[in-house]
Design an enzyme around this catalytic site. Structure first.
Site, PDB file in Angstrom:
ATOM      1  CE1 TYR A   1     -11.046  43.567 -43.335  1.00  0.00           C
ATOM      2  CE2 TYR A   1     -12.092  41.451 -43.704  1.00  0.00           C
ATOM      3  CZ  TYR A   1     -11.162  42.228 -43.049  1.00  0.00           C
ATOM      4  OH  TYR A   1     -10.341  41.661 -42.110  1.00  0.00           O
TER       5      TYR A   1
ATOM      6  CD  GLU B   1     -11.523  40.488 -35.458  1.00  0.00           C
ATOM      7  OE1 GLU B   1     -10.507  40.290 -36.169  1.00  0.00           O
ATOM      8  OE2 GLU B   1     -11.683  41.498 -34.773  1.00  0.00           O
TER       9      GLU B   1
ATOM     10  CE1 TYR C   1     -13.406  45.634 -32.280  1.00  0.00           C
ATOM     11  CE2 TYR C   1     -13.430  45.941 -34.657  1.00  0.00           C
ATOM     12  CZ  TYR C   1     -12.914  45.311 -33.534  1.00  0.00           C
ATOM     13  OH  TYR C   1     -11.912  44.402 -33.674  1.00  0.00           O
TER      14      TYR C   1
ATOM     15  CD  GLU D   1      -7.058  40.964 -33.122  1.00  0.00           C
ATOM     16  OE1 GLU D   1      -6.346  41.914 -33.477  1.00  0.00           O
ATOM     17  OE2 GLU D   1      -7.507  40.130 -33.910  1.00  0.00           O
TER      18      GLU D   1
ATOM     19  CD  GLU E   1      -8.269  46.505 -40.276  1.00  0.00           C
ATOM     20  OE1 GLU E   1      -7.458  46.108 -39.415  1.00  0.00           O
ATOM     21  OE2 GLU E   1      -9.355  45.964 -40.470  1.00  0.00           O
TER      22      GLU E   1
END
Ligand code: NAG
Ligand code: NAG
Ligand code: NAG
Ligand code: NAG
Ligand code: NAG
Ligand code: NAG
Ligand code: NAG
Length: 651
Positions: A327, A262, A77, A182, A123
């Site tokens: 994660y 993802e 990103y 999304e 997040e």
């Protein structure tokens, strides 16, 4: 004759090959349900890595490990708010040098799947949108709202031309570019907004680049997320029915390559909920199924990294994420190899030749031991050093953004208008303390208000007593309709039924004060006043340690642990490591990368403890250890976690 003819054919073949191979091309082949790279059928096996969660000096180490796992692409990103902290002030240097990151990825041999937003979720604070957008109280984020569009156009006008030379067809690594993120999960369902972004991306990047969208793998999500001219892909985690998930993609994209953008190798954490762990065997099994179908996959995350400073996001109803973004990914927060890494490598081996040679080892960690901390000033004693812009007065409280502050802490001060001899409730009836308020009366702690948890506490004090309310921004919501998450006191507090007025607000430049050494290192003079039992006012502590001599290869990475400390923020040599909150859990240790440590001078640890330091009985210490603890006990009333996660967990 024969020779001559063979020679001509060879020449013709060469000319033909050249016209195919140059210019470089990357496209969607709808007829054969695949991508085509330079004319050849192509499938990517990719992993997510966010440069903004890893110190620049470690980018290469992490990328090389990803390469040795057998990946041929990476995905990242680009968080808008990381590069444009204030309107028109751009930062692309040091840890924010995304161009250098792209070059490094290409040098190592990767293709890149780029997700420049403008919204990214991830997040990350406010899903990557800059908080200053909220200066307009009525702005509708992620929509055709003209104010929002103006800001997006300006940002993309800066970012996309910078990215263009890195497109595959321009000899760079970027094969595909995601538009929005999304979008089908967002309430607005504004097709004009997606159309506008498509035109904007095309105008800067050209007609050739493959633009795509990503949405949850069900027709419900794809309905508002997919759009003509944007290749629709899906995301889903392990443990489910892979065939059924890709059928959802076929709802929007009847032909073309199957893509899971993802594939969740683990899951996110929240303070107060147990550490998420996703079993390796489940991940390996689903990955194998995806690859066996010939599908493209991006593993989210391949390495999670760290939410340094104030960058963590939050879920709604309000539940902030911790500092670590480990994660449970195949590479740990610190880039270490795990069983999951090798299991994934084994699966990939079945489908493509993986590079030969040694894998870089996990970086060594060093336990520097305990560091004695001394008490410095409280926030209210240090106001002249912390409030660069000076106080602002207003009848009703102003929000962080109205005070031109995006992150951290603001002190709100007023006086009690009446005698409160009996405990009197101090409250935010509409739950508008965003997010946590440390309350004291005449310098004595009275309690803590916490968004969605504690909306009233009792206070006592005489009329005219000073009421201090230090408000912490714990991270903006990054998913769902509540991403317009203002911080501070959004409306005034009530004393009993009386609305409090006459506020003085101090915007605090704590990071600048810490890195400029403005807090000094003078130990607070001990007072004879009895030590408070429950809480102390927010206070700074400092200590220092020296990297030992005579041990090769120091400094090394380490973890800081704050046993019996409650909640706060910690800096080393002015670098903001993030928040600690072992009294809520599950994260117990914070990752300390070696690059912020010094061998030339003592290393300075600064702690802002918001609740109470463990210093009443003897000296208090922080501890540097070689082992991370991310799955400590949690002290909260949240429901138990399942072992497998999906988008629905975020609703
Ligand atoms: C830009 O970001 C880098 C990396 O975080 C930082 O070191 C630098 O101070 C920033 N520059 C400005 C002008 O804020
Ligand atoms: C956030 O935006 C939504 C959609 O525009 C709006 O309904 C809501 O009132 C806003 N919330 C706040 C706190 O501003
Ligand atoms: C998975 O989904 C496909 C398509 O919906 C279905 O045909 C198949 O029976 C499912 N498999 C299992 C094990 O449920
Ligand atoms: C702001 O309010 C404080 C407390 O009431 C007062 O002492 C100060 O003079 C005021 N400052 C301004 C600029 O009005
Ligand atoms: C508060 O109580 C004090 C005595 O403790 C009294 O002198 C004062 O008048 C009271 N003030 C108000 C506003 O009631
Ligand atoms: C506040 O004090 C009142 C009266 O003593 C008590 O009934 C109430 O439970 C207290 N509330 C809180 C939030 O502590
Ligand atoms: C720590 O602080 C001391 C005193 O201010 C300073 O001399 C030293 O350079 C600092 N250490 C580092 C690594 O910046």
């Amino acid at each position: 004759m024969f020779l001559l003819r063979a020679g001509t054919t060879l020449l013709l073949l060469l000319v033909f090959a050249q016209s195919l191979g140059s210019p470089r091309s990357f496209s969607v082949d709808y007829q054969h349900d695949c991508f085509r790279k330079d004319g050849e059928r192509f499938r990517y096996i990719s992993g997510s890595i966010h440069y903004n969660r890893i110190p620049r000096v470690y980018w290469k180490d992490r990328l090389l490990k990803m390469y040795m796992a057998g990946l041929n692409a990476i995905q990242t990103y680009i968080p808008w708010n990381y590069h444009e902290m204030y309107p028109g002030q751009y930062n692309f240097s040091g840890d924010r040098d995304v161009e250098y990151f792209l070059k490094l990825a290409q040098d190592i041999g990767f293709l890149v799947i780029l997700r420049p937003g403008p919204y990214i979720c991830a997040e990350w604070d406010m899903g990557g949108l800059p908080a200053w957008l909220l200066k307009n109280k009525n702005i509708v984020l992620r929509s055709s709202d003209p104010d929002y569009i103006t800001a997006v156009d300006k940002w993309m006008g800066k970012l996309l031309p910078m990215i263009k030379p890195y497109l595959y067809q321009n000899c760079g690594p970027i094969i595909t570019v995601q538009v929005e993120n999304e979008y089908g999960s967002y309430f607005a369902c504004d097709y004009n907004y997606l159309r506008h972004l498509t035109k904007l991306f095309r105008s800067h990047l050209g007609e050739e680049v493959v633009l795509f969208t990503t949405d949850g793998a069900s027709p419900g999500y794809l309905k508002c997320g997919a759009l003509q001219d944007l290749y629709a892909t899906v995301d889903f985690g392990p443990g489910g029915n892979v065939t059924a998930a890709f059928e959802a993609q076929r709802y929007a994209e009847p032909r073309g390559p199957l893509v899971n953008s993802e594939f969740y190798t683990g899951w996110l954490d929240n303070w107060g909920s147990p550490h998420a762990e996703v079993p390796t065997a489940v991940v390996a099994k689903s990955l194998n199924e995806i690859l066996a179908m010939g599908a493209n996959v991006n593993m989210y995350m391949f390495i999670g990294g760290t939410n340094f400073g104030y960058w963590n996001g939050a879920n709604a109803p309000y539940k902030p994420q911790p500092t670590s973004y480990d994660y449970d990914a195949p590479l740990t927060e610190a880039g270490d190899l795990t069983k999951k890494y090798f299991a994934i490598q084994e699966v990939i081996k079945e489908y493509r030749k993986i590079p030969e040679g040694p894998i870089l080892p996990s970086t060594p960690k060093y336990a520097y031991g305990a560091v004695v901390m001394k008490k410095l000033l409280t926030i209210s004693d240090a106001l002249d050093k912390l409030s660069f812009s000076g106080p602002v007065n207003s009848t009703n409280p102003l929000t962080f953004i109205e005070l031109n502050q995006a992150f951290g802490y603001v002190l709100y001060r007023t006086t009690l208008p009446v005698n409160c001899t009996k405990p009197t409730p101090l409250s935010s009836p509409l739950n508008e303390v965003h997010d946590r308020a440390y309350v004291s009366v005449d310098g004595v702690s009275a309690g803590i208000l916490e968004r969605s948890k504690v909306i009233a506490i009792n206070v006592t004090g005489n009329a005219g007593s000073q009421l201090d309310v230090l408000v912490e921004n714990m991270g903006r919501i990054n998913y769902g309709k509540d991403i317009n998450d203002s911080k501070g006191l959004l409306s005034t507090l009530y004393l009993g039924t009386l609305p409090l007025t006459g506020w003085t607000m101090y915007s605090l430049s704590i990071d600048e004060a810490v890195s400029q050494g403005l807090l000094g290192d003078k130990e607070a003079t001990p007072t004879d006043a009895p030590q408070p039992v429950a809480l102390s006012p927010p206070t700074f502590y400092s200590g220092s340690f020296i990297i030992p001599d005579g041990i090769p290869d120091l400094p090394q990475d380490t973890y800081i642990k704050l046993p019996k400390w409650r909640k706060g923020q910690v800096w080393i040599n002015g670098f903001n490591l993030g928040r600690y909150w072992p009294s809520r859990g599950p994260q117990v240790t914070l990752f300390v990368p070696a690059n912020i440590l010094s061998t030339a001078a003592p290393n300075n640890v600064t702690v802002l403890e918001l609740e109470k330091a463990p210093c009443s009985a003897g000296p208090c210490t922080v501890e540097f250890t070689a082992d991370p603890i991310l799955n400590g006990p949690v002290y909260s009333d949240h429901k138990q976690r399942r072992r497998l996660f999906s988008k629905e967990d975020l609703l």
